[in-house]
Every structure is written in C-alpha cells, then in structure tokens.
Write a protein that holds these residues in place. Structure first.
Motif: not given
Ligand code: IPE
Ligand code: IPE
Ligand code: MG
Length: 258
Positions: A18, A66, A192, A194
C-alpha cells in the motif's frame, strides 16, 4: 541482513503493498507513476525472498474493491500487470519461481488472463518458491466462493454437512494452497487488513510500516523479518508448548477444488 536468522524464517510471507498513490502525490506525479515504481519494488522483494529461501510469498496487487477506483487508474493497473507478466518472465524462470494467482480472475480482461495463465503454466514445475499474486481478490469473496462450493457438494450428496470442519473449508481456499500466513506485512502506514487473507492470517504475525510501498526495499524486508523473529508465537497455548494448533494437513498437501 545480519538481523535475520535464516534457520527460523517464516514459511509464508504476505504483503499488502500500500501507498503507491501517496508516493506519487508527494512528488506531484499522477498516481499511476506510483504504481509503476511499486512494480519495481515487487521485483526486488521477490528476488530477496527467493534468495533467503522463503517458500511462499503472496502479494496483494489488486483487491476486489479496487475495481471501483477511477477507470483510468484501473486500466493503468491492468496494463502494468500485463507488461510485467511479460518483462518478469525471465526473472521467474531464472530463479525457478512458480507463479500462482488467487482472486476472481475471471473478472480480469482476457489479455491479462491469457498472459497470467501462460506464465503460470510455464513456471508450474518449479518448487523453489511460490509467488502468488492476489488479483481481483477479497478475503470475504474467497470465503463466500468456498462456502458456495461446499453447499453444492452437500446438495449433490458428495459430502455430509456434519463432516465439514476447518480442514474441509481450508481445502476450498486457493490462498491456503501455500499454507497459513506466518508474517503479514503492510506498508503505507494504515493498520488494517483491507479484506486480505482472512482465513490464512488467523495466527499471522503482523508488521505495519509507515514506508510507502515504492520505498520498501530489501533492507525493509530484512528488518520486518528480524522483528518477526523476536516475536513469540503462542497459537493460543502457553509458552514452551507452542506448536501450531491449527487443524490442517501439512503444507503443500491440500487438495483443491479449483
Ligand atoms: C489494499 O489497499 C489493496 C492492495 C494493496 C492491493 P487499499 O488502499 O485498497 O486499502 P484501503 O482502501 O486503504 O483499505
Ligand atoms: C496500493 O497503493 C496499490 C493498490 C491498491 C492497487 P494505493 O493505490 O492504495 O496507494 P495509496 O494508499 O492511495 O497511497
Ligand atoms: Mg491504499
């Protein structure tokens, strides 16, 4: 590297990669520039993991949620995946890395699916390390798909509902093919899960770092491994008696319906 004891490595490392968007925004660049740099970080981490002798690495590359990002970003992510499935071919083959993928792969455009399946077939014989890409993946969705498959088997009489236990369910989960997660790393500062590997992370050690994914280098990986090795994993037991209590067959022996 001195921090890592190679005799006590995790068998399965999973990473929530992330922070690509914030990495780019901090440099006044479009978010897609962050995804491009993120893909370079994948290569370094994959190589280092293989060299250390860790048998399984699972990377969260694209979540089911996503898909709801702006169309241009989703298209750029799919294009990047397609490019890297070509450019990393030799890297996987030279290092004898088996490529695998989990998630609702049927939702990927056919050009991505075809390249993915072709590289998975080409690397299927390798057993040095399994690199699993989580694409269009959600932990809840994976559990729903597994429960639905079991419900069909109960309905057609091939299994008895009363015999369903943790082993039966784990066998239906593609993410469990390489066993439960030992170390779960998340970059980007959020603490988290996620919707990542919900079942397999039940007893994972969690490592959160503020570093954004494009900045997460080999030394960051060694640091995470060093932290992992300082933890005492108890699996609900008392100290000095701590073998995993999960009712699961040995890794690699799970039969999968998928
Ligand atoms: C989790 O990250 C998904 C990936 C790394 C592929 P996100 O950025 O989509 O998650 P949130 O929105 O912070 O929970
Ligand atoms: C993770 O980086 C990559 C994917 C989710 C595909 P992000 O794109 O979520 O980056 P941030 O969290 O917005 O910085
Ligand atoms: Mg994010």
């Amino acid at each position: 590297m001195g921090l890592v004891d190679v005799s006590r490595l995790p068998q399965h490392v999973a990473i929530i990669m992330d922070g690509n968007g914030r990495w780019a925004q901090a440099r006044g660049k479009p978010r897609t520039a962050g995804h491009e740099r993120g893909a370079d970080a994948v290569r370094d981490i994959m190589r280092a993991t293989r060299r250390l002798g860790i048998p399984a690495l699972t990377l969260y590359a694209f979540s089911e949620q996503n898909w709801d990002r702006p169309r241009g970003e989703v298209d750029a992510l799919v294009d990047l995946l397609c490019e890297h499935l070509v450019s990393e071919r030799d890297e996987l083959i030279d290092n004898e890395i088996r490529l695998s993928a989990i998630g609702r792969l049927h939702k990927l455009p056919s050009r991505a699916r075809e390249r993915l399946h072709s590289l998975m077939n080409e690397t299927a014989q390798y057993d040095g390390m399994t690199l699993t890409l989580a694409l269009s993946y959600g932990g809840r969705e994976e559990l729903v798909d597994a429960v639905r498959a079991l419900a069909h088997r109960v309905a057609d009489g091939t299994i008895d509902a009363d015999t369903i236990d943790e082993v039966t369910l784990a066998r239906q989960l593609p993410s469990m093919k390489v066993g439960p997660v030992d170390l779960l790393i998340r970059t980007g500062g959020e603490q988290r899960i996620s919707n990542f590997l919900l079942w397999g992370s039940a007893y994972a050690e969690l490592h959160f770092t503020e570093e954004l994914w494009p900045d997460f280098g080999v030394n960051s990986l060694y640091y995470a491994l060093g932290c992992y090795q300082k933890r005492e994993r108890r699996f609900g037991l008392v100290p000095d008696d701590c073998e995993p209590a999960e009712a699961l067959p040995p890794r690699g022996n799970l039969e999968h319906a998928v």
